[in-house]
Design a protein around this motif. Structure first.
Motif, PDB file in Angstrom:
ATOM      1  N   GLU A   1      -2.950   5.706   4.621  1.00 20.33           N
ATOM      2  CA  GLU A   1      -2.796   5.761   3.172  1.00 20.33           C
ATOM      3  C   GLU A   1      -1.311   5.903   2.808  1.00 20.33           C
ATOM      4  O   GLU A   1      -0.580   6.646   3.466  1.00 20.33           O
ATOM      5  CB  GLU A   1      -3.584   6.941   2.598  1.00 20.33           C
ATOM      6  N   PRO A   2      -0.878   5.189   1.766  1.00 19.35           N
ATOM      7  CA  PRO A   2       0.566   5.178   1.424  1.00 19.35           C
ATOM      8  C   PRO A   2       1.185   6.562   1.302  1.00 19.35           C
ATOM      9  O   PRO A   2       2.288   6.801   1.801  1.00 19.35           O
ATOM     10  CB  PRO A   2       0.598   4.428   0.088  1.00 19.35           C
ATOM     11  N   ASP A   3       0.489   7.485   0.648  1.00 20.37           N
ATOM     12  CA  ASP A   3       1.063   8.815   0.436  1.00 20.37           C
ATOM     13  C   ASP A   3       0.993   9.692   1.675  1.00 20.37           C
ATOM     14  O   ASP A   3       1.554  10.802   1.692  1.00 20.37           O
ATOM     15  CB  ASP A   3       0.339   9.519  -0.720  1.00 20.37           C
ATOM     16  N   LYS A   4       0.320   9.228   2.718  1.00 20.28           N
ATOM     17  CA  LYS A   4       0.207  10.013   3.946  1.00 20.28           C
ATOM     18  C   LYS A   4       1.092   9.483   5.074  1.00 20.28           C
ATOM     19  O   LYS A   4       1.043   9.991   6.188  1.00 20.28           O
ATOM     20  CB  LYS A   4      -1.257  10.053   4.405  1.00 20.28           C
TER      21      LYS A   4
ATOM     22  N   THR B   1       2.626  -4.353   3.367  1.00 19.95           N
ATOM     23  CA  THR B   1       2.871  -3.693   4.647  1.00 19.95           C
ATOM     24  C   THR B   1       2.616  -4.671   5.787  1.00 19.95           C
ATOM     25  O   THR B   1       1.837  -5.626   5.631  1.00 19.95           O
ATOM     26  CB  THR B   1       1.948  -2.473   4.820  1.00 19.95           C
TER      27      THR B   1
ATOM     28  N   HIS C   1       1.774   4.387  11.431  1.00 19.85           N
ATOM     29  CA  HIS C   1       2.580   4.835  10.291  1.00 19.85           C
ATOM     30  C   HIS C   1       3.695   3.836   9.988  1.00 19.85           C
ATOM     31  O   HIS C   1       4.006   3.598   8.816  1.00 19.85           O
ATOM     32  CB  HIS C   1       3.160   6.225  10.589  1.00 19.85           C
TER      33      HIS C   1
ATOM     34  N   SER D   1       2.250   0.752   8.329  1.00 26.27           N
ATOM     35  CA  SER D   1       1.695   1.020   6.998  1.00 26.27           C
ATOM     36  C   SER D   1       2.792   1.285   5.974  1.00 26.27           C
ATOM     37  O   SER D   1       2.508   1.715   4.862  1.00 26.27           O
ATOM     38  CB  SER D   1       0.745   2.224   7.063  1.00 26.27           C
ATOM     39  N   THR D   2       4.045   1.042   6.357  1.00 27.60           N
ATOM     40  CA  THR D   2       5.185   1.220   5.453  1.00 27.60           C
ATOM     41  C   THR D   2       5.457  -0.073   4.707  1.00 27.60           C
ATOM     42  O   THR D   2       5.701  -1.116   5.325  1.00 27.60           O
ATOM     43  CB  THR D   2       6.440   1.635   6.242  1.00 27.60           C
TER      44      THR D   2
END
Length: 438
Positions: A423-426, A400, A387, A390-391
């Motif tokens: 995934e960006p929104d997750k 990222t 996570h 992936s930011t």
């Protein structure tokens, strides 16, 4: 009444140096800076030139020779058959082998203000940089002042003449205070210094010749803190690191550190960050010990192979934590083969591995300070790393760390550590990320 000029006669304090740095950061003239600290302008000028620090490592592959545009030199390399000038060659850095190389110095560092603190072109300039840093300047000053006051300040002749004056009078029963009061003009030191010289055995007179002194009980000495053994830093200091990097410009640096929970005894997080991509990897260790750190290194060496490990972790920069104070065990594999090279930041200078320290903020969003690390698993640490990696970052132009790692780091490393994109929104950077899995 205090003379207004008295303050001009005093040494610069740490606050004065902070004021100087602040003035330089705002591009004030030396005259204005001198007024801020109530000193003469020449004092400020000497202070800046004497205590400025250089930053020549930022040049990289940029040719900063002042003759680079009109240099006609060819064939500096013995077997070179090229017809173009050496200054245009991209295979060999001509600066390292040319006797005619002269660095192009900036006119602002040759004259006032002598530093780049307040320069508006600092980010576009590729010339060697110089900075005035208050903390560094004051530390250097204190060390110099301390060294200048050590030892004996008098010459052999002065000591002999002083001994001939003092010793006979002491043996007549006179006190040091009486001798000093009656011969003050002839004694080139303080009364305290005379006592120190007698105590050190420099004069013929001894402590036994001072009636009062032998009656006094010896004063209790302050408890000496145990001396820290810095032998492990030999050849591995931050200065050695900078020298190595300047000679190996393309090498990737991996920053290493640990993150503790509420209980210092128990689970601890070992973090590594690749400077080229900002990719961070996280390992959960049972204890914060040298043995646990070595086990992590051995595990990665076995999984990647010694050659792949050498490519992924050529240089490691870490702090002076006790868990890292046996660098040879980290540098060498179980077979005795060299697998990496470890360097240490200066004590209390964690900013020297600032990328990793900054990245720890992401960990603290999920695992706040004061929270215990007990009960977590390595799988959860891998989830946390995924996570974080992936930011998207503004410093990476919206990319990222994981996206850059796919280009700049080893695919085998990503696969072995089970690193993958989220995934960006997750992406979740709240305590709920791991709480919902417990």
């Amino acid at each position: 009444m205090e003379n207004k000029n008295d303050r001009y006669q005093k040494h610069l304090t740490l606050q004065d140096r902070y004021d100087i740095e602040e003035g330089l950061n705002h591009a004030y003239s030396l005259t204005r800076v001198a007024e801020m600290v109530s000193k003469d302008k020449t004092t400020i000028s000497k202070e800046i030139r004497k205590r400025r620090v250089g930053d020549n490592l930022r040049l990289g592959n940029y040719n900063d020779c002042k003759n680079r545009y009109q240099c006609p030199i060819q064939h500096l390399c013995e077997e070179c058959d090229r017809t173009k000038n050496c200054s245009a060659c991209k295979k060999v850095d001509c600066r390292s082998i040319c006797n005619e190389y002269h660095s192009e110095a900036c006119r602002y560092t040759r004259r006032a203000p002598y530093v780049c603190n307040g320069c508006s072109m600092i980010y576009d300039c590729r010339r060697p940089h110089f900075y005035y840093r208050a903390n560094v300047a004051h530390t250097t000053y204190v060390e110099q002042l301390k060294n200048s006051r050590e030892g004996i300040a008098l010459s052999r002749q002065q000591l002999y003449e002083l001994d001939c004056l003092i010793t006979p009078l002491i043996r007549q029963g006179q006190s040091i205070a009486h001798i000093y009061a009656t011969h003050k003009a002839e004694i080139p030191c303080s009364m305290k210094t005379i006592y120190n010289y007698i105590d050190q055995g420099i004069f013929t007179a001894r402590n036994i010749d001072l009636p009062k002194k032998v009656k006094y009980k010896a004063r209790k000495k302050k408890r000496q803190e145990p001396e820290v053994d810095y032998a492990y830093r030999k050849g591995r200091t931050y200065q050695d690191f900078q020298t190595y990097i300047s000679e190996h410009l393309d090498v990737n640096v991996v920053e290493l550190d640990t993150v503790h929970g509420s209980n210092k005894k128990g689970n601890v997080i070992l973090t590594m960050l690749f400077r080229n991509s900002n990719l961070m990897i996280i390992f959960l260790m049972k204890e914060c010990t040298q043995e646990c750190v070595k086990q992590v290194f051995n595990m990665m060496t076995q999984s990647l192979g010694i050659e792949e490990f050498q490519k992924c972790f050529p240089i490691i920069l870490t702090d002076n934590g006790s868990e890292f104070k046996d660098p040879e065990r980290l540098e060498k594999a179980e077979t005795g083969e060299q697998r990496t090279k470890v360097f240490f930041c200066d004590p209390l200078a964690s900013w020297q591995k600032g990328k990793l320290e900054k990245n720890h903020e992401y960990i603290r969003k999920v695992l706040p300070k004061g929270k215990s690390l007990e009960g977590y698993t390595q799988e959860e640490m891998t989830t946390l790393a995924n996570h974080i990696n992936s930011t998207a970052r503004a410093s990476l132009n919206g990319r990222t760390p994981y996206e850059l790692a796919q280009i700049l780091n080893s695919p085998k490393l990503l696969e072995m550590l089970q690193l993958q994109a989220v995934e960006p929104d997750k992406v979740v950077l709240k305590p709920q990320l791991l709480e919902r899995k417990k």
